[in-house]
Structures are given as C-alpha cells and as structure tokens.
Design a protein around this motif. Structure first.
Motif, PDB file in Angstrom:
ATOM      1  N   ALA A   1      20.183  70.782 -20.922  1.00 30.81           N
ATOM      2  CA  ALA A   1      19.005  71.635 -20.818  1.00 30.81           C
ATOM      3  C   ALA A   1      19.300  72.754 -19.820  1.00 30.81           C
ATOM      4  CB  ALA A   1      17.810  70.818 -20.358  1.00 30.81           C
ATOM      5  N   PRO A   2      18.581  73.878 -19.935  1.00 26.58           N
ATOM      6  CA  PRO A   2      18.804  74.998 -19.012  1.00 26.58           C
ATOM      7  C   PRO A   2      18.649  74.550 -17.561  1.00 26.58           C
ATOM      8  CG  PRO A   2      17.407  75.689 -20.822  1.00 26.58           C
ATOM      9  CD  PRO A   2      17.568  74.203 -20.957  1.00 26.58           C
ATOM     10  N   GLY A   3      19.640  74.875 -16.742  1.00 27.32           N
ATOM     11  CA  GLY A   3      19.588  74.535 -15.330  1.00 27.32           C
ATOM     12  C   GLY A   3      19.949  73.112 -15.004  1.00 27.32           C
ATOM     13  N   ASN A   4      20.208  72.314 -16.046  1.00 21.79           N
ATOM     14  CA  ASN A   4      20.552  70.900 -15.835  1.00 21.79           C
ATOM     15  C   ASN A   4      22.008  70.634 -16.178  1.00 21.79           C
ATOM     16  OD1 ASN A   4      17.867  70.625 -15.268  1.00 21.79           O
ATOM     17  ND2 ASN A   4      17.425  69.166 -16.904  1.00 21.79           N
ATOM     18  N   GLU A   5      22.482  69.494 -15.700  1.00 24.17           N
ATOM     19  CA  GLU A   5      23.834  69.097 -16.050  1.00 24.17           C
ATOM     20  C   GLU A   5      23.855  68.477 -17.454  1.00 24.17           C
ATOM     21  OE1 GLU A   5      25.489  68.070 -11.558  1.00 24.17           O
ATOM     22  OE2 GLU A   5      25.208  66.466 -13.019  1.00 24.17           O
ATOM     23  N   CYS A   6      25.032  68.431 -18.014  1.00 26.54           N
ATOM     24  CA  CYS A   6      25.225  67.776 -19.293  1.00 26.54           C
ATOM     25  C   CYS A   6      24.936  66.284 -19.126  1.00 26.54           C
ATOM     26  CB  CYS A   6      26.664  67.991 -19.749  1.00 26.54           C
ATOM     27  SG  CYS A   6      27.067  67.258 -21.343  1.00 26.54           S
ATOM     28  N   GLU A   7      24.228  65.689 -20.088  1.00 25.82           N
ATOM     29  CA  GLU A   7      23.916  64.272 -19.980  1.00 25.82           C
ATOM     30  C   GLU A   7      24.175  63.552 -21.300  1.00 25.82           C
ATOM     31  OE1 GLU A   7      19.811  63.655 -18.985  1.00 25.82           O
ATOM     32  OE2 GLU A   7      19.067  64.524 -20.852  1.00 25.82           O
ATOM     33  N   PHE A   8      24.528  62.291 -21.175  1.00 28.18           N
ATOM     34  CA  PHE A   8      24.752  61.421 -22.318  1.00 28.18           C
ATOM     35  C   PHE A   8      23.432  61.141 -23.018  1.00 28.18           C
ATOM     36  CE2 PHE A   8      26.489  58.013 -24.774  1.00 28.18           C
ATOM     37  CZ  PHE A   8      25.556  56.987 -24.745  1.00 28.18           C
ATOM     38  N   VAL A   9      23.464  61.092 -24.344  1.00 27.30           N
ATOM     39  CA  VAL A   9      22.269  60.770 -25.121  1.00 27.30           C
ATOM     40  C   VAL A   9      22.450  59.444 -25.855  1.00 27.30           C
ATOM     41  CG1 VAL A   9      20.757  61.490 -27.003  1.00 27.30           C
ATOM     42  CG2 VAL A   9      21.675  63.202 -25.420  1.00 27.30           C
ATOM     43  N   ALA A  10      23.493  59.355 -26.651  1.00 27.80           N
ATOM     44  CA  ALA A  10      23.700  58.158 -27.473  1.00 27.80           C
ATOM     45  C   ALA A  10      25.147  58.090 -27.925  1.00 27.80           C
ATOM     46  CB  ALA A  10      22.775  58.169 -28.680  1.00 27.80           C
ATOM     47  N   SER A  11      25.591  56.887 -28.270  1.00 28.75           N
ATOM     48  CA  SER A  11      26.936  56.721 -28.805  1.00 28.75           C
ATOM     49  C   SER A  11      26.949  55.609 -29.844  1.00 28.75           C
ATOM     50  CB  SER A  11      27.935  56.412 -27.690  1.00 28.75           C
ATOM     51  OG  SER A  11      27.655  55.158 -27.101  1.00 28.75           O
ATOM     52  N   ILE A  12      27.987  55.643 -30.674  1.00 28.37           N
ATOM     53  CA  ILE A  12      28.181  54.602 -31.674  1.00 28.37           C
ATOM     54  C   ILE A  12      29.662  54.270 -31.702  1.00 28.37           C
ATOM     55  CG2 ILE A  12      28.320  56.327 -33.546  1.00 28.37           C
ATOM     56  CD1 ILE A  12      26.980  54.153 -35.358  1.00 28.37           C
ATOM     57  N   SER A  13      29.968  52.992 -31.635  1.00 27.53           N
ATOM     58  CA  SER A  13      31.361  52.580 -31.604  1.00 27.53           C
ATOM     59  C   SER A  13      31.898  52.415 -33.013  1.00 27.53           C
ATOM     60  CB  SER A  13      31.496  51.252 -30.848  1.00 27.53           C
ATOM     61  OG  SER A  13      30.984  50.193 -31.631  1.00 27.53           O
ATOM     62  N   THR A  14      33.198  52.187 -33.113  1.00 23.59           N
ATOM     63  CA  THR A  14      33.815  51.993 -34.419  1.00 23.59           C
ATOM     64  C   THR A  14      33.293  50.738 -35.103  1.00 23.59           C
ATOM     65  OG1 THR A  14      35.669  50.885 -33.339  1.00 23.59           O
ATOM     66  CG2 THR A  14      35.927  53.244 -33.825  1.00 23.59           C
ATOM     67  N   SER A  15      32.758  49.809 -34.326  1.00 22.69           N
ATOM     68  CA  SER A  15      32.190  48.583 -34.907  1.00 22.69           C
ATOM     69  C   SER A  15      30.713  48.738 -35.242  1.00 22.69           C
ATOM     70  CB  SER A  15      32.362  47.421 -33.931  1.00 22.69           C
ATOM     71  OG  SER A  15      31.612  47.638 -32.752  1.00 22.69           O
TER      72      SER A  15
ATOM     73  N   ARG B   1      13.239  56.206 -29.734  1.00 23.35           N
ATOM     74  CA  ARG B   1      12.854  57.454 -30.407  1.00 23.35           C
ATOM     75  C   ARG B   1      14.013  58.077 -31.181  1.00 23.35           C
ATOM     76  NH1 ARG B   1      11.576  61.766 -27.521  1.00 23.35           N
ATOM     77  NH2 ARG B   1      12.817  61.216 -25.680  1.00 23.35           N
ATOM     78  N   PHE B   2      15.215  57.919 -30.690  1.00 22.66           N
ATOM     79  CA  PHE B   2      16.397  58.504 -31.329  1.00 22.66           C
ATOM     80  C   PHE B   2      17.223  57.396 -31.981  1.00 22.66           C
ATOM     81  CE2 PHE B   2      17.014  62.502 -28.437  1.00 22.66           C
ATOM     82  CZ  PHE B   2      15.687  62.853 -28.661  1.00 22.66           C
ATOM     83  N   THR B   3      17.881  57.749 -33.091  1.00 19.48           N
ATOM     84  CA  THR B   3      18.773  56.813 -33.773  1.00 19.48           C
ATOM     85  C   THR B   3      20.073  57.521 -34.132  1.00 19.48           C
ATOM     86  OG1 THR B   3      16.871  55.655 -34.743  1.00 19.48           O
ATOM     87  CG2 THR B   3      19.040  55.228 -35.710  1.00 19.48           C
ATOM     88  N   ILE B   4      21.172  56.969 -33.661  1.00 22.83           N
ATOM     89  CA  ILE B   4      22.480  57.521 -33.981  1.00 22.83           C
ATOM     90  C   ILE B   4      23.073  56.752 -35.157  1.00 22.83           C
ATOM     91  CG2 ILE B   4      23.693  56.039 -32.321  1.00 22.83           C
ATOM     92  CD1 ILE B   4      25.589  58.408 -31.775  1.00 22.83           C
ATOM     93  N   SER B   5      23.724  57.477 -36.063  1.00 27.67           N
ATOM     94  CA  SER B   5      24.360  56.835 -37.209  1.00 27.67           C
ATOM     95  C   SER B   5      25.501  57.713 -37.683  1.00 27.67           C
ATOM     96  CB  SER B   5      23.350  56.609 -38.335  1.00 27.67           C
ATOM     97  OG  SER B   5      22.854  57.846 -38.815  1.00 27.67           O
ATOM     98  N   GLN B   6      26.277  57.190 -38.608  1.00 34.65           N
ATOM     99  CA  GLN B   6      27.381  57.989 -39.128  1.00 34.65           C
ATOM    100  C   GLN B   6      27.639  57.634 -40.573  1.00 34.65           C
ATOM    101  OE1 GLN B   6      30.189  56.190 -36.110  1.00 34.65           O
ATOM    102  NE2 GLN B   6      31.581  56.300 -37.844  1.00 34.65           N
ATOM    103  N   ASP B   7      28.208  58.579 -41.285  1.00 34.00           N
ATOM    104  CA  ASP B   7      28.612  58.406 -42.674  1.00 34.00           C
ATOM    105  C   ASP B   7      30.114  58.649 -42.716  1.00 34.00           C
ATOM    106  OD1 ASP B   7      29.273  58.698 -45.373  1.00 34.00           O
ATOM    107  OD2 ASP B   7      27.317  59.536 -45.875  1.00 34.00           O
ATOM    108  N   ASP B   8      30.882  57.571 -42.775  1.00 34.84           N
ATOM    109  CA  ASP B   8      32.335  57.712 -42.724  1.00 34.84           C
ATOM    110  C   ASP B   8      32.882  58.454 -43.944  1.00 34.84           C
ATOM    111  OD1 ASP B   8      32.861  54.432 -41.184  1.00 34.84           O
ATOM    112  OD2 ASP B   8      32.360  56.389 -40.318  1.00 34.84           O
TER     113      ASP B   8
END
Length: 118
Positions: free
Chosen positions: A40-54, A66-73
């Motif tokens: 965000a403006p004036g803020n540091e970069c921050e982690f939101v979410a991650s997904i592992s290979t498993s 509220r947030f959902t991380i997913s991937q389509d290989d």
C-alpha cells in the motif's frame, strides 16, 4: 527467465470481490511454492498468502476467511479470490515464486492495483 504477469485488479466498493490472476512462465509451475504480496502507498511490502506444491495454504491474519489462494497447474496460473474487501486492502498486489524470503524482494514490477472505496 521467470516471468509473472498479474492481472484482475480494479476499483470496487467495500464488501465487493475481485479475483486476481498471475500467469507464470519460464519455470516448472507445479514444482514451486507460490504466493501473493501487496504494498500500500507509504507502507512496506507485506505477505498476503501462499500455496505450497502440496496444496497447503497460508494466510496473513488480516485476510483470513476473506481471501482464497489457488492455482491451475494446467494453465500455469495462480489466483487470489478476494471477498468482503475492505478499504485497507487497497494496494498493488504482486505474485511471487518461492515466497518466504524478505517481503521487499517480491514487491517489484507493475503488479495489479486494487482499490477499495468505503
């Protein structure tokens, strides 16, 4: 060369939803942990979410539920479904391969802008 191209940002009102996408190339997508960061403006970069290979997921507290991380290989694409958006979610969002290092390493490039109005 690793390339990550984010898209899907926009402007929404509080309570709305957006789905971010990240098209990856230059590496074997399903062999890397992936993640999302934001700045965000004036803020540091921050982690939101991650997904592992498993498929294990991890979320920063402010976005849990509220947030959902997913991937389509098959499509080499990472997603971030964002629901119940709040004004404090306003930021530039960046996707990352191999998350877990110092956050500032991931908030570079154009990213995709998310703006939430109250």
């Amino acid at each position: 060369e690793i390339q990550l191209v984010e898209s899907g940002g926009g402007s929404v009102e509080a309570g709305g939803s957006l789905r971010l996408s990240c098209l990856a190339s230059g590496f074997t997508f399903d062999e890397r942990d992936m993640g999302w960061y934001r700045q965000a403006p004036g803020n540091e970069c921050e982690f939101v979410a991650s997904i592992s290979t498993s498929g294990a997921t991890l979320y920063e507290d402010p976005v849990k539920g509220r947030f959902t991380i997913s991937q389509d290989d098959a499509e080499n694409t990472l997603y971030l479904q964002m629901d119940s958006l709040k004004p404090e979610d306003t930021a530039i969002y960046h996707c990352a391969a191999d998350p877990g290092l110092k956050p500032s390493m991931y908030c570079w490039g154009p990213g995709t802008q998310v703006t939430v109005s109250s």
